[in-house]
Motif scaffolding. Structure first.
Motif, mmCIF file in Angstrom:
data_model
loop_
_atom_site.group_PDB
_atom_site.id
_atom_site.type_symbol
_atom_site.label_atom_id
_atom_site.label_comp_id
_atom_site.label_asym_id
_atom_site.label_seq_id
_atom_site.Cartn_x
_atom_site.Cartn_y
_atom_site.Cartn_z
ATOM 1 N N GLN A 1 3.098 13.094 -2.581
ATOM 2 C CA GLN A 1 4.083 12.083 -2.359
ATOM 3 C C GLN A 1 3.654 10.607 -2.664
ATOM 4 O O GLN A 1 4.264 9.886 -3.412
ATOM 5 N N THR A 2 2.321 10.221 -2.630
ATOM 6 C CA THR A 2 1.793 9.118 -3.150
ATOM 7 C C THR A 2 2.054 8.975 -4.608
ATOM 8 O O THR A 2 2.108 7.786 -5.134
ATOM 9 N N GLU A 3 1.726 9.902 -5.310
ATOM 10 C CA GLU A 3 2.059 9.744 -6.881
ATOM 11 C C GLU A 3 3.352 9.534 -7.208
ATOM 12 O O GLU A 3 3.803 8.631 -8.077
ATOM 13 N N GLU A 4 4.239 9.991 -6.380
ATOM 14 C CA GLU A 4 5.667 9.813 -6.555
ATOM 15 C C GLU A 4 5.967 8.471 -6.274
ATOM 16 O O GLU A 4 6.710 7.790 -7.003
ATOM 17 N N MET A 5 5.482 7.795 -5.128
ATOM 18 C CA MET A 5 5.663 6.529 -4.730
ATOM 19 C C MET A 5 5.198 5.726 -5.980
ATOM 20 O O MET A 5 5.964 4.749 -6.257
ATOM 21 N N LEU A 6 4.180 5.773 -6.526
ATOM 22 C CA LEU A 6 3.513 5.123 -7.697
ATOM 23 C C LEU A 6 4.363 4.989 -8.797
ATOM 24 O O LEU A 6 4.450 3.901 -9.638
ATOM 25 N N GLU A 7 4.799 6.156 -9.307
ATOM 26 C CA GLU A 7 5.471 6.263 -10.453
ATOM 27 C C GLU A 7 6.965 5.707 -10.370
ATOM 28 O O GLU A 7 7.478 5.065 -11.260
ATOM 29 N N ILE B 1 0.857 -1.089 0.194
ATOM 30 C CA ILE B 1 -0.037 -0.027 0.046
ATOM 31 C C ILE B 1 0.889 1.296 -0.105
ATOM 32 O O ILE B 1 1.780 1.462 1.060
ATOM 33 N N ALA B 2 0.621 2.087 -1.092
ATOM 34 C CA ALA B 2 1.395 3.345 -1.046
ATOM 35 C C ALA B 2 0.587 4.451 -0.249
ATOM 36 O O ALA B 2 -0.681 4.309 -0.138
ATOM 37 N N GLY B 3 1.313 5.294 0.744
ATOM 38 C CA GLY B 3 0.684 6.334 1.275
ATOM 39 C C GLY B 3 0.359 5.963 2.776
ATOM 40 O O GLY B 3 -0.514 6.616 3.263
ATOM 41 N N LEU B 4 0.846 4.972 3.266
ATOM 42 C CA LEU B 4 0.656 4.585 4.553
ATOM 43 C C LEU B 4 1.103 5.571 5.530
ATOM 44 O O LEU B 4 1.822 6.324 5.410
ATOM 45 N N PRO B 5 0.366 5.842 6.905
ATOM 46 C CA PRO B 5 0.807 6.815 7.945
ATOM 47 C C PRO B 5 1.969 6.653 8.259
ATOM 48 O O PRO B 5 2.371 5.489 8.643
ATOM 49 N N GLY B 6 2.689 7.742 8.273
ATOM 50 C CA GLY B 6 4.136 7.546 8.513
ATOM 51 C C GLY B 6 5.207 7.251 7.711
ATOM 52 O O GLY B 6 6.328 7.375 7.865
ATOM 53 N N GLU B 7 4.840 6.758 6.557
ATOM 54 C CA GLU B 7 5.706 6.306 5.676
ATOM 55 C C GLU B 7 6.365 7.371 4.488
ATOM 56 O O GLU B 7 5.521 8.022 4.140
ATOM 57 N N THR B 8 7.580 7.359 4.262
ATOM 58 C CA THR B 8 8.169 8.104 3.256
ATOM 59 C C THR B 8 8.243 7.493 1.915
ATOM 60 O O THR B 8 8.008 6.169 1.882
ATOM 61 N N THR B 9 8.625 8.073 0.999
ATOM 62 C CA THR B 9 8.659 7.694 -0.371
ATOM 63 C C THR B 9 9.871 6.505 -0.219
ATOM 64 O O THR B 9 9.905 5.333 -0.799
ATOM 65 N N GLU B 10 10.911 6.909 0.568
ATOM 66 C CA GLU B 10 12.064 5.790 0.487
ATOM 67 C C GLU B 10 11.486 4.705 1.325
ATOM 68 O O GLU B 10 12.164 3.503 0.951
ATOM 69 N N ASP B 11 10.690 4.878 2.325
ATOM 70 C CA ASP B 11 10.132 3.688 3.069
ATOM 71 C C ASP B 11 9.349 2.760 2.200
ATOM 72 O O ASP B 11 9.349 1.127 2.098
ATOM 73 N N PHE B 12 8.386 3.186 1.272
ATOM 74 C CA PHE B 12 7.734 2.492 0.089
ATOM 75 C C PHE B 12 8.519 1.850 -0.828
ATOM 76 O O PHE B 12 8.473 0.668 -0.973
ATOM 77 N N GLU B 13 9.760 2.440 -1.129
ATOM 78 C CA GLU B 13 10.498 1.942 -2.297
ATOM 79 C C GLU B 13 11.480 0.646 -1.604
ATOM 80 O O GLU B 13 11.621 -0.409 -2.186
ATOM 81 N N LYS C 1 -12.575 5.554 -4.213
ATOM 82 C CA LYS C 1 -12.725 6.584 -3.762
ATOM 83 C C LYS C 1 -11.890 7.109 -2.556
ATOM 84 O O LYS C 1 -11.372 6.423 -2.083
ATOM 85 N N HIS C 2 -11.489 8.500 -2.709
ATOM 86 C CA HIS C 2 -10.688 8.978 -1.586
ATOM 87 C C HIS C 2 -9.616 8.527 -1.229
ATOM 88 O O HIS C 2 -8.787 8.260 -0.273
ATOM 89 N N THR C 3 -8.860 8.220 -2.520
ATOM 90 C CA THR C 3 -7.343 7.967 -2.541
ATOM 91 C C THR C 3 -6.634 9.169 -2.741
ATOM 92 O O THR C 3 -6.897 9.970 -3.330
ATOM 93 N N ALA C 4 -5.159 9.198 -2.101
ATOM 94 C CA ALA C 4 -4.323 10.408 -2.305
ATOM 95 C C ALA C 4 -4.133 10.427 -4.062
ATOM 96 O O ALA C 4 -3.331 9.590 -4.383
ATOM 97 N N GLY C 5 -4.236 11.524 -4.195
ATOM 98 C CA GLY C 5 -4.196 11.936 -5.775
ATOM 99 C C GLY C 5 -5.006 11.349 -6.574
ATOM 100 O O GLY C 5 -4.784 11.270 -7.922
ATOM 101 N N SER C 6 -6.164 10.759 -6.223
ATOM 102 C CA SER C 6 -7.141 10.082 -7.243
ATOM 103 C C SER C 6 -6.226 9.191 -7.787
ATOM 104 O O SER C 6 -6.569 9.267 -9.159
ATOM 105 N N THR C 7 -5.384 8.436 -7.425
ATOM 106 C CA THR C 7 -4.885 7.238 -8.500
ATOM 107 C C THR C 7 -5.488 6.027 -8.432
ATOM 108 O O THR C 7 -6.602 6.159 -8.523
#
Length: 453
Positions: A347-353, A294-306, A373-379
């Motif tokens: 941030q979420t769009e950057e994670m997914l890209e 899951i991209a955009g979890l509370p407290g996570e940075t782009t680096e954490d997701f990567e 519905k109600h996702t960050a960045g309407s992704t």
């Protein structure tokens, strides 16, 4: 504060979902014909038959006001690949569909190309569902804990309650299987979801799978999936039971590979549990394995997701599904921070890209997509696969060209009528205790609305 008046509109939600892509609810008010007092500066949008034209007007106005240009344009539905396919068939070519999506729906070029690629790949590899085929969904509404973002039908229950539920479910399995055989309907795919089906113990799983084998015609089954989403519920004994009954696809879902995040979101497993469950499944053999992040979890940075993505990819699962965190109405996250998804759009769009580029380089390709519905960045949520490992059930449920027969609490059967290209919904109640009490009513609903007896 923006004041927007919708004239001659029966369904304001159709337009409010678009407005929410630009503005949080605290920054606008919607007025309709029934409101007695309407601000003089309210901007008026009038519906005169063409709902998409009203959406275009709203999009253009809010784009001018905010500078935002949502990549999915005026689309707010969860099945854009289905729309792309319909346009291809209606307009006669992918090129015409691409132009229409960009010019009439304002979908940007990258998203348009993705939709058409997905539609093309799905048609090439899975084709059109056979007449009289169906997807079977069986719901097990139990989980070890309730996640922070969860809005699904999931419960924490003791073994006695699970037994009561299974007895009711077995009645529905027998009823549906009997009527499917009589009507000549066969299962193309079976998907046991939840909740967490592996919350059941090995004996309960064996009894459930035995009921399925007894009552359903599995001779033409292309895929048999069981969600084992919580790694802490996966044991060697359960894996052997699944394999012995022909289950060939499972999901083991880390969501994150960071224990601090898992604790924050209410998961009861650790990263070590994920690695143990995955290793056991590979050792058991016979399974295509999906893993969710899951991209955009509370407290996570782009680096954490990567980092989570890299660790997941190193395991070489057959599928990786990337979800965007959605702030659902009935979730605990919604109660804590209803504007969470507005604050982390970029941030979420950057994670997914970055994830798209990484997975493409490593040999995965996108194969199915849906939106929430109600996702960050309407992704979007996007499933990636290796080789020819598309999930039949995932594609079919999104394209809506086949009946999906849903059993258990919270299951919503969708009966497909190909001549009219339409669906009729036949829902079961969501609460598992009420489902048990009213099981005969659930069977009667299917008898009247699915099997037409």
């Amino acid at each position: 504060m923006y004041a927007l008046k919708l004239e001659n509109v029966k369904n304001r939600n159709l337009y409010e979902e678009l407005i929410k892509l630009f503005l949080p609810p605290s920054r606008y008010r919607i007025f309709t014909d029934s409101d007695a007092e309407i601000p003089e500066d309210a901007v008026i949008f009038r519906e005169e038959g063409d709902k998409d034209e009203v959406k275009r007007q709203i999009y253009q106005y809010l784009n001018q006001q905010t500078g935002l240009r949502p990549k999915w344009g005026i689309l707010t539905g969860i099945r854009p690949v289905k729309l792309a396919g319909e346009l291809c068939r209606k307009l006669g070519s992918e090129e015409a569909a691409e132009n229409y999506l960009q010019e009439k729906y304002y979908v940007n070029k990258k998203k348009t190309e993705l939709l058409l690629r997905l539609y093309r790949d799905q048609q090439r590899e899975l084709g059109v569902p056979e007449e009289k085929s169906a997807g079977i969904y069986i719901g097990i509404p139990f989980c070890p804990t309730r996640c922070l973002y969860c809005s699904f039908t999931s419960n924490q229950a003791d073994p006695e309650e699970m037994e009561r539920y299974l007895e009711a479910l077995f009645s529905e399995i027998a009823f549906v299987g009997r009527n499917m055989r009589r009507d000549g309907i066969f299962a193309e795919s079976i998907y046991i979801g939840g909740g967490t089906p592996t919350s059941l113990d090995a004996g309960q799983l064996e009894r459930l799978l035995s009921q399925i084998r007894t009552h359903f015609d599995l001779s033409r089954l292309r895929e048999f999936t069981v969600e084992a989403g919580r790694p802490d519920t996966v044991t060697q004994e359960k894996l052997e039971v699944l394999r012995s009954f022909g289950v060939d696809r499972i999901s083991i879902n880390p969501q994150s590979m960071h224990d601090k995040t898992l604790e924050t979101i209410g998961r009861s497993h650790s990263t070590r549990d994920t690695l143990r469950a995955f290793t056991a499944a590979r050792k058991t053999g016979g399974f295509l394995i999906n893993m969710d992040l899951i991209a955009g979890l509370p407290g996570e940075t782009t680096e954490d997701f990567e980092d989570s993505l890299r660790k997941t990819a190193e395991l070489m699962p057959d599928n990786i599904t990337l979800h965007t965190l959605a702030v659902k109405r009935s979730s605990r996250l919604k109660e804590m921070d209803e504007h969470f998804h507005y604050r982390f759009q970029e941030q979420t769009e950057e994670m997914l890209e970055k994830a798209r580029a990484f997975l493409t380089e490593k040999g995965w390709r996108p194969y199915y997509l849906y939106r929430q519905k109600h996702t960050a960045g309407s992704t979007e949520n996007l499933g990636y696969c290796r080789d020819h490992s598309m999930s039949v059930y995932n594609v079919r449920i999104m394209e809506e060209a086949q009946s999906i027969i849903a059993l258990g609490a919270g299951g919503i059967t969708k009966v497909y009528y190909p001549r009219e290209n339409r669906l009729e919904r036949v829902p079961n109640v969501s609460n598992y205790e009420i489902y048990i009490e009213r099981i005969e009513e659930m069977l009667e609903r299917k008898r009247k609305n699915l099997f037409r007896r």
